[in-house]
Scaffold this motif. Structure first.
Motif, mmCIF file in Angstrom:
data_model
loop_
_atom_site.group_PDB
_atom_site.id
_atom_site.type_symbol
_atom_site.label_atom_id
_atom_site.label_comp_id
_atom_site.label_asym_id
_atom_site.label_seq_id
_atom_site.Cartn_x
_atom_site.Cartn_y
_atom_site.Cartn_z
ATOM 1 N N LEU A 154 0.830 -1.214 0.000
ATOM 2 C CA LEU A 154 0.000 0.000 0.000
ATOM 3 C C LEU A 154 0.866 1.267 0.000
ATOM 4 C CD1 LEU A 154 -2.590 -1.111 2.738
ATOM 5 C CD2 LEU A 154 -2.845 -1.278 0.259
ATOM 6 N N SER A 155 2.172 1.080 -0.122
ATOM 7 C CA SER A 155 3.119 2.189 -0.029
ATOM 8 C C SER A 155 2.802 3.292 -1.055
ATOM 9 C CB SER A 155 4.535 1.641 -0.268
ATOM 10 O OG SER A 155 5.456 2.672 -0.121
ATOM 11 N N GLY A 156 2.735 4.527 -0.559
ATOM 12 C CA GLY A 156 2.520 5.679 -1.436
ATOM 13 C C GLY A 156 1.061 5.959 -1.766
ATOM 14 N N LYS A 157 0.160 5.081 -1.350
ATOM 15 C CA LYS A 157 -1.267 5.307 -1.633
ATOM 16 C C LYS A 157 -1.789 6.459 -0.764
ATOM 17 C CE LYS A 157 -2.141 1.314 -3.942
ATOM 18 N NZ LYS A 157 -2.133 1.442 -5.389
ATOM 19 N N HIS A 158 -2.731 7.165 -1.319
ATOM 20 C CA HIS A 158 -3.371 8.230 -0.536
ATOM 21 C C HIS A 158 -4.642 7.664 0.103
ATOM 22 C CE1 HIS A 158 -5.352 12.458 -0.325
ATOM 23 N NE2 HIS A 158 -5.041 11.968 0.849
ATOM 24 N N ALA A 159 -4.641 7.583 1.430
ATOM 25 C CA ALA A 159 -5.802 7.039 2.145
ATOM 26 C C ALA A 159 -6.564 8.169 2.829
ATOM 27 C CB ALA A 159 -5.334 6.014 3.179
ATOM 28 N N VAL A 160 -7.875 8.128 2.728
ATOM 29 C CA VAL A 160 -8.713 9.079 3.460
ATOM 30 C C VAL A 160 -9.522 8.289 4.489
ATOM 31 C CG1 VAL A 160 -10.689 10.651 3.295
ATOM 32 C CG2 VAL A 160 -8.816 10.817 1.645
ATOM 33 N N VAL A 161 -9.334 8.642 5.760
ATOM 34 C CA VAL A 161 -10.081 7.997 6.837
ATOM 35 C C VAL A 161 -11.197 8.952 7.241
ATOM 36 C CG1 VAL A 161 -9.936 7.072 9.190
ATOM 37 C CG2 VAL A 161 -7.990 6.794 7.632
ATOM 38 N N ILE A 162 -12.426 8.476 7.227
ATOM 39 C CA ILE A 162 -13.543 9.334 7.653
ATOM 40 C C ILE A 162 -13.937 8.906 9.058
ATOM 41 C CG2 ILE A 162 -15.714 10.398 6.962
ATOM 42 C CD1 ILE A 162 -15.474 9.037 4.250
ATOM 43 N N GLY A 163 -13.761 9.815 10.011
ATOM 44 C CA GLY A 163 -14.006 9.519 11.421
ATOM 45 C C GLY A 163 -12.697 9.506 12.177
ATOM 46 N N ARG A 164 -12.696 10.084 13.401
ATOM 47 C CA ARG A 164 -11.446 10.179 14.182
ATOM 48 C C ARG A 164 -11.633 9.583 15.584
ATOM 49 N NH1 ARG A 164 -11.318 16.726 15.451
ATOM 50 N NH2 ARG A 164 -13.579 16.961 15.527
ATOM 51 N N SER A 165 -12.484 8.544 15.690
ATOM 52 C CA SER A 165 -12.692 7.976 17.026
ATOM 53 C C SER A 165 -11.459 7.203 17.480
ATOM 54 C CB SER A 165 -13.917 7.048 17.035
ATOM 55 O OG SER A 165 -13.645 5.872 16.316
ATOM 56 N N ASN A 166 -11.343 7.049 18.825
ATOM 57 C CA ASN A 166 -10.234 6.261 19.381
ATOM 58 C C ASN A 166 -10.385 4.791 19.012
ATOM 59 O OD1 ASN A 166 -9.171 8.524 20.586
ATOM 60 N ND2 ASN A 166 -10.235 8.187 22.525
ATOM 61 N N LEU A 167 -11.623 4.399 18.781
ATOM 62 C CA LEU A 167 -11.928 2.999 18.461
ATOM 63 C C LEU A 167 -11.534 2.651 17.025
ATOM 64 C CD1 LEU A 167 -13.618 0.485 19.509
ATOM 65 C CD2 LEU A 167 -15.592 1.570 18.462
ATOM 66 N N ASN A 168 -11.817 3.563 16.106
ATOM 67 C CA ASN A 168 -11.625 3.246 14.684
ATOM 68 C C ASN A 168 -10.680 4.190 13.942
ATOM 69 O OD1 ASN A 168 -13.398 0.923 14.356
ATOM 70 N ND2 ASN A 168 -15.076 2.316 14.813
ATOM 71 N N LYS A 170 -8.650 6.846 14.533
ATOM 72 C CA LYS A 170 -7.260 7.162 14.918
ATOM 73 C C LYS A 170 -6.341 5.943 14.774
ATOM 74 C CE LYS A 170 -8.217 11.073 17.913
ATOM 75 N NZ LYS A 170 -8.823 11.205 19.230
ATOM 76 N N PRO A 171 -6.702 4.777 15.349
ATOM 77 C CA PRO A 171 -5.794 3.630 15.146
ATOM 78 C C PRO A 171 -5.677 3.226 13.676
ATOM 79 C CG PRO A 171 -7.766 2.972 16.400
ATOM 80 C CD PRO A 171 -7.792 4.449 16.303
ATOM 81 N N MET A 172 -6.753 3.401 12.912
ATOM 82 C CA MET A 172 -6.679 3.066 11.478
ATOM 83 C C MET A 172 -5.643 3.937 10.783
ATOM 84 S SD MET A 172 -8.155 0.945 9.458
ATOM 85 C CE MET A 172 -6.883 0.610 8.243
ATOM 86 N N THR A 173 -5.626 5.209 11.164
ATOM 87 C CA THR A 173 -4.655 6.148 10.596
ATOM 88 C C THR A 173 -3.228 5.670 10.866
ATOM 89 O OG1 THR A 173 -6.206 7.935 10.903
ATOM 90 C CG2 THR A 173 -3.921 8.571 10.708
ATOM 91 N N GLN A 174 -2.992 5.218 12.111
ATOM 92 C CA GLN A 174 -1.643 4.736 12.465
ATOM 93 C C GLN A 174 -1.263 3.515 11.634
ATOM 94 O OE1 GLN A 174 0.225 6.525 14.122
ATOM 95 N NE2 GLN A 174 -1.223 7.892 15.155
ATOM 96 N N LEU A 175 -2.221 2.616 11.443
ATOM 97 C CA LEU A 175 -1.920 1.393 10.674
ATOM 98 C C LEU A 175 -1.605 1.736 9.219
ATOM 99 C CD1 LEU A 175 -4.592 -1.097 12.091
ATOM 100 C CD2 LEU A 175 -2.142 -1.035 12.536
ATOM 101 N N LEU A 176 -2.320 2.707 8.677
ATOM 102 C CA LEU A 176 -2.068 3.103 7.281
ATOM 103 C C LEU A 176 -0.711 3.792 7.147
ATOM 104 C CD1 LEU A 176 -5.694 4.299 6.552
ATOM 105 C CD2 LEU A 176 -4.543 2.451 5.326
#
Ligand code: NAP
Length: 281
Positions: A154-168, A170-176
């Motif tokens: 997934l290197s270099g892909k532009h990911a957009v995460v909708i939602g900034r909850s601690n449950l979903n 924010k951790p999703m952002t870290q994984l990406l």
């Protein structure tokens, strides 16, 4: 491509079943998961039942402790302390939401970070954001495993995460970020969500608004992961309008049958990992 979460979760459970059997012959012990349920919240009762059933299926020792809604906070904290010290317990999960008189933060902070299968303890949150080894919250972990089904790199892909909850969100952002994606995290105050989504190679929708993301918000060939679970008159729907988005996306998760089944499978995965770490320390 419709990303089949049911199948991927079943594959993961099968893998874990074999691993648990190997661990049993190596250590003469199996991972143990203790779930604490406080009160009578109906969805929580269903989740806990499903967690128990899946844990037993893969050979994990499963225990559910049920308390009435008027439980005193100090009784819960005492029980957590006892479980922290019990070496038969590899993972502790306190089902949320908790009754209002119980301080959720205090409860999470009292769980041994090495047994925090939800990945909510501040030490695990910090480790994840520092790029170190940690327990990873189950739903984002499930999303990243589904993404890997579509593309390994997934290197270099532009990911957009909708939602900034601690449950979903924010951790999703870290994984990406860990996967070398360029990540935009959006929320209710984001000015032009459609424009942000149109730039994305990957969209992760974790909002709780039925069919928020529509076909004309999505770039052709994007990968769309729908975390949302919304009850409507026409049944369960996600945060993504599946009919219109599936016409433009390269791959998409359905609701139900996408991210949902991965969450419990990842909980079992985290329990096995906690056991392995405890036995290598
Ligand atoms: P949450 O804590 O309510 O967070 C929702 C997020 O969405 C917030 O960050 C909020 O922004 C943002 N948001 C709200 N309206 C928005 C809008 N119009 N545009 C952009 N962002 C908006 O929800 P959650 O716990 O993360 O859950 C999200 C969804 O996932 C729910 O449907 C839930 O049922 C589902 N879920 C599914 C699973 C599964 O296993 N599949 C597991 C957990 C949750 P602000 O921060 O600005 O308020």
């Amino acid at each position: 491509m419709i990303i089949d979460g049911k199948k991927t979760a079943a594959e993961l459970r099968e893998k874990l079943k074999k691993k648990v059997a190997d661990l049993k012959s190596k250590h003469n012990a199996v991972p143990g998961l203790t779930v604490i349920l406080v009160g009578e919240d109906t969805p929580s009762k269903i989740y806990v039942k499903n967690k128990e059933k899946s844990a037993i299926e893969v050979g994990i020792n499963s225990e559910v402790i049920r308390y009435p809604a008027d439980l005193e906070e100090k009784v819960l904290l005492e029980k957590i302390k006892e479980l922290n010290n019990n070496n038969k317990v590899s993972g502790i999960l306190v089902q949320l939401p908790l009754p209002k008189h119980i301080d959720k933060r205090k409860v999470i902070e009292n769980i041994d970070p090495g047994k925090d299968v939800d990945g909510f303890h501040p030490m695990n949150v910090g480790n994840l954001s520092s790029g170190h080894d940690s327990s990873i919250p189950c739903t984002p972990l499930g999303c990243s495993l589904l993404l890997k089904k579509v593309e390994k790199n997934l290197s270099g892909k532009h990911a957009v995460v909708i939602g900034r909850s601690n449950l979903n969100g924010k951790p999703m952002t870290q994984l990406l970020l860990k996967e070398n994606c360029t990540v935009t995290i959006t929320h209710s105050k984001t000015k032009d969500l459609k424009a942000e989504c149109l730039r994305a190679d990957i969209i992760i929708a974790a909002v709780g608004m039925p069919k928020l993301v529509r076909g004309d918000w999505v770039k052709k060939g994007a990968i769309v992961i729908d975390v949302g679970i919304n009850k409507t008159d026409s049944g369960l729907v996600g945060d993504v309008d599946f009919d219109s988005v599936s016409k433009v996306a390269k791959a998409i998760t359905p609701v139900p049958g996408g991210v949902g089944p991965m969450t419990i499978a990842c909980l079992l995965n985290n329990t096995v990992e906690c056991f392995e770490k405890a036995h290598t320390e």
